[in-house]
Write an enzyme that holds these catalytic residues in place. Structure first.
Site, PDB file in Angstrom:
ATOM      1  N   GLY A  44       0.757  -1.145  -0.171  1.00 18.94           N
ATOM      2  CA  GLY A  44      -0.087   0.090  -0.229  1.00 18.94           C
ATOM      3  C   GLY A  44       0.816   1.302  -0.035  1.00 18.94           C
ATOM      4  O   GLY A  44       0.176   2.430  -0.450  1.00 18.94           O
ATOM      5  N   GLU A  99       3.370   4.712   5.702  1.00 16.08           N
ATOM      6  CA  GLU A  99       2.149   3.810   5.690  1.00 16.08           C
ATOM      7  C   GLU A  99       1.131   4.610   5.051  1.00 16.08           C
ATOM      8  O   GLU A  99       1.105   5.755   4.635  1.00 16.08           O
ATOM      9  CB  GLU A  99       1.760   3.855   7.100  1.00 16.08           C
ATOM     10  CG  GLU A  99       1.745   2.325   7.740  1.00 16.08           C
ATOM     11  CD  GLU A  99       0.887   1.415   6.878  1.00 16.08           C
ATOM     12  OE1 GLU A  99       0.721   1.134   5.677  1.00 16.08           O
ATOM     13  OE2 GLU A  99       0.384   0.464   7.691  1.00 16.08           O
ATOM     14  N   ASP A 100       0.245   3.637   4.211  1.00 15.94           N
ATOM     15  CA  ASP A 100      -0.836   4.448   3.418  1.00 15.94           C
ATOM     16  C   ASP A 100      -1.952   4.497   4.300  1.00 15.94           C
ATOM     17  O   ASP A 100      -2.606   5.978   4.340  1.00 15.94           O
ATOM     18  CB  ASP A 100      -1.387   3.333   2.671  1.00 15.94           C
ATOM     19  CG  ASP A 100      -1.751   1.962   3.121  1.00 15.94           C
ATOM     20  OD1 ASP A 100      -1.528   1.594   4.385  1.00 15.94           O
ATOM     21  OD2 ASP A 100      -2.006   1.049   2.274  1.00 15.94           O
ATOM     22  N   ASP A 103      -5.071   2.229  10.811  1.00 15.22           N
ATOM     23  CA  ASP A 103      -6.636   1.749  11.267  1.00 15.22           C
ATOM     24  C   ASP A 103      -6.628   1.383  12.561  1.00 15.22           C
ATOM     25  O   ASP A 103      -6.775   2.169  13.522  1.00 15.22           O
ATOM     26  CB  ASP A 103      -7.181   1.021  10.016  1.00 15.22           C
ATOM     27  CG  ASP A 103      -8.513   0.443  10.190  1.00 15.22           C
ATOM     28  OD1 ASP A 103      -9.355   1.134  11.060  1.00 15.22           O
ATOM     29  OD2 ASP A 103      -9.084  -0.390   9.633  1.00 15.22           O
ATOM     30  N   LYS A 131      -7.154   6.811  10.596  1.00 14.10           N
ATOM     31  CA  LYS A 131      -8.548   6.456  10.726  1.00 14.10           C
ATOM     32  C   LYS A 131      -8.662   6.265  12.126  1.00 14.10           C
ATOM     33  O   LYS A 131      -8.660   5.163  12.638  1.00 14.10           O
ATOM     34  CB  LYS A 131      -8.985   5.085   9.879  1.00 14.10           C
ATOM     35  CG  LYS A 131     -10.422   4.961   9.440  1.00 14.10           C
ATOM     36  CD  LYS A 131     -10.608   3.647   9.052  1.00 14.10           C
ATOM     37  CE  LYS A 131     -10.559   3.375   7.704  1.00 14.10           C
ATOM     38  NZ  LYS A 131     -11.006   1.859   7.380  1.00 14.10           N
ATOM     39  N   PHE A 152     -14.432   2.324   4.706  1.00 15.89           N
ATOM     40  CA  PHE A 152     -13.417   1.457   4.028  1.00 15.89           C
ATOM     41  C   PHE A 152     -13.055   2.141   2.712  1.00 15.89           C
ATOM     42  O   PHE A 152     -13.988   2.498   1.686  1.00 15.89           O
ATOM     43  CB  PHE A 152     -13.973  -0.059   3.419  1.00 15.89           C
ATOM     44  CG  PHE A 152     -12.824  -0.734   2.996  1.00 15.89           C
ATOM     45  CD1 PHE A 152     -11.894  -1.140   3.897  1.00 15.89           C
ATOM     46  CD2 PHE A 152     -12.562  -1.078   1.686  1.00 15.89           C
ATOM     47  CE1 PHE A 152     -10.757  -1.962   3.378  1.00 15.89           C
ATOM     48  CE2 PHE A 152     -11.794  -1.902   1.209  1.00 15.89           C
ATOM     49  CZ  PHE A 152     -10.848  -2.316   1.910  1.00 15.89           C
ATOM     50  N   ASP A 159      -5.980  -1.094  -1.230  1.00 13.84           N
ATOM     51  CA  ASP A 159      -6.716  -2.009  -2.238  1.00 13.84           C
ATOM     52  C   ASP A 159      -8.130  -2.435  -1.489  1.00 13.84           C
ATOM     53  O   ASP A 159      -8.347  -2.598  -0.325  1.00 13.84           O
ATOM     54  CB  ASP A 159      -6.061  -3.126  -2.281  1.00 13.84           C
ATOM     55  CG  ASP A 159      -5.649  -4.299  -1.118  1.00 13.84           C
ATOM     56  OD1 ASP A 159      -5.192  -3.481  -0.046  1.00 13.84           O
ATOM     57  OD2 ASP A 159      -5.801  -5.298  -1.403  1.00 13.84           O
TER      58      ASP A 159
HETATM   59  P1  IMP Z   1      -4.226  -1.509  10.815  1.00 12.23           P
HETATM   60  O1  IMP Z   1      -3.123  -2.594  11.468  1.00 12.23           O
HETATM   61  O2  IMP Z   1      -5.619  -1.996  11.143  1.00 12.23           O
HETATM   62  O3  IMP Z   1      -3.839  -0.164  11.398  1.00 12.23           O
HETATM   63  O4  IMP Z   1      -4.265  -1.626   9.457  1.00 12.23           O
HETATM   64  C1  IMP Z   1      -3.208  -1.200   8.541  1.00 12.23           C
HETATM   65  C2  IMP Z   1      -3.429  -1.692   7.191  1.00 12.23           C
HETATM   66  O5  IMP Z   1      -4.627  -2.225   6.986  1.00 12.23           O
HETATM   67  C3  IMP Z   1      -3.234  -0.740   6.157  1.00 12.23           C
HETATM   68  O6  IMP Z   1      -1.662  -0.872   5.554  1.00 12.23           O
HETATM   69  C4  IMP Z   1      -3.932  -1.279   4.896  1.00 12.23           C
HETATM   70  O7  IMP Z   1      -3.129  -2.290   4.251  1.00 12.23           O
HETATM   71  C5  IMP Z   1      -5.246  -2.082   5.612  1.00 12.23           C
HETATM   72  N1  IMP Z   1      -6.349  -0.958   5.702  1.00 12.23           N
HETATM   73  C6  IMP Z   1      -6.795  -0.554   7.002  1.00 12.23           C
HETATM   74  N2  IMP Z   1      -7.976   0.351   6.388  1.00 12.23           N
HETATM   75  C7  IMP Z   1      -8.112   0.239   5.252  1.00 12.23           C
HETATM   76  C8  IMP Z   1      -9.101   0.737   4.208  1.00 12.23           C
HETATM   77  O8  IMP Z   1      -9.894   1.483   4.392  1.00 12.23           O
HETATM   78  N3  IMP Z   1      -8.663   0.495   2.961  1.00 12.23           N
HETATM   79  C9  IMP Z   1      -7.660  -0.583   2.398  1.00 12.23           C
HETATM   80  N4  IMP Z   1      -7.033  -0.971   3.471  1.00 12.23           N
HETATM   81  C10 IMP Z   1      -7.056  -0.564   4.609  1.00 12.23           C
END
Ligand code: IMP
Length: 183
Positions: A44, A99-100, A103, A131, A152, A159
């Site tokens: 990402g 990072e993209d 979340d 987020k 999302f 993706d």
């Molecule tokens: P975390 O571990 O939940 O913070 O997630 C981070 C990863 O989850 C990111 O690098 C994304 O690959 C994926 N992710 C989280 N939210 C989204 C979204 O809204 N769309 C697509 N990918 C997401």
């Protein structure tokens, strides 16, 4: 073709360039006496990493590693797996993880802890999107491009089922695209 699956554009391309420039300038100032190592989290990070690097005016390198936390669906699963590790040592380095999106906070906490354990002098995070309503683990990135609600999103690296990464903007995916997703 891809546009028909997008409900609305949340962050357009112009805004992405604008915030990348702002973050790049901040990093340039904050690290003016250092040579940071920027580590992008595949897949990402790529569009954001490329945009961000253009606005960092420092002697810096970038490397990538691949970490998986999503498995094709729209919800995060608990475990984080390192799919491709770094080829370089981070010992004594000032690291900025690109990072993209942050979340739940799980991915970034795992990677940050790992790099700290490996002896990085400092570890900060630059994320295109934040987020905060999705957080399960506390985490506040130092460099945030745009804070978004708990929706999302896809595009500019993000993706759904490995598609839509090539969109030049960040948009909300139509629910009809993933409504049969059982993950
Ligand atoms: P975390 O571990 O939940 O913070 O997630 C981070 C990863 O989850 C990111 O690098 C994304 O690959 C994926 N992710 C989280 N939210 C989204 C979204 O809204 N769309 C697509 N990918 C997401």
């Amino acid at each position: 073709m891809l546009e028909k699956d997008i409900e609305r554009i949340l962050v357009d391309h112009k805004k992405i360039v604008e915030v990348s420039k702002k973050l790049g300038n901040q990093i340039t100032n904050d690290y003016h006496d250092k040579k940071p190592l920027i580590i992008g989290l595949l897949n990402g990070c790529l569009p954001f990493l490329a945009e961000l690097m253009k606005h960092i005016d420092l002697y810096c390198e970038y490397e990538v590693m691949s970490v998986k936390s999503y498995h094709g669906g729209t919800k995060s699963v608990g475990n984080v797996k390192i799919v491709k590790d770094l080829d370089v040592s981070v010992e004594g380095r000032h690291v900025i993880i690109a990072e993209d999106i942050v979340d739940t906070g799980r991915t970034i906490n795992v990677v940050k802890d790992l790099l700290t354990y490996r002896g990085a002098a400092s570890v900060e995070v630059a994320t295109l999107l934040d987020k905060p309503e999705g957080r399960i683990e506390a985490f506040v990135p130092k460099y945030i491009g745009v804070t978004i609600p708990k929706v999302f999103v896809v595009g500019f690296g993000l993706d759904y089922d490995d598609y839509y990464r090539n969109l030049p903007y960040v948009g909300v995916l139509k629910e009809s695209v993933y409504k049969n997703d059982i993950s």
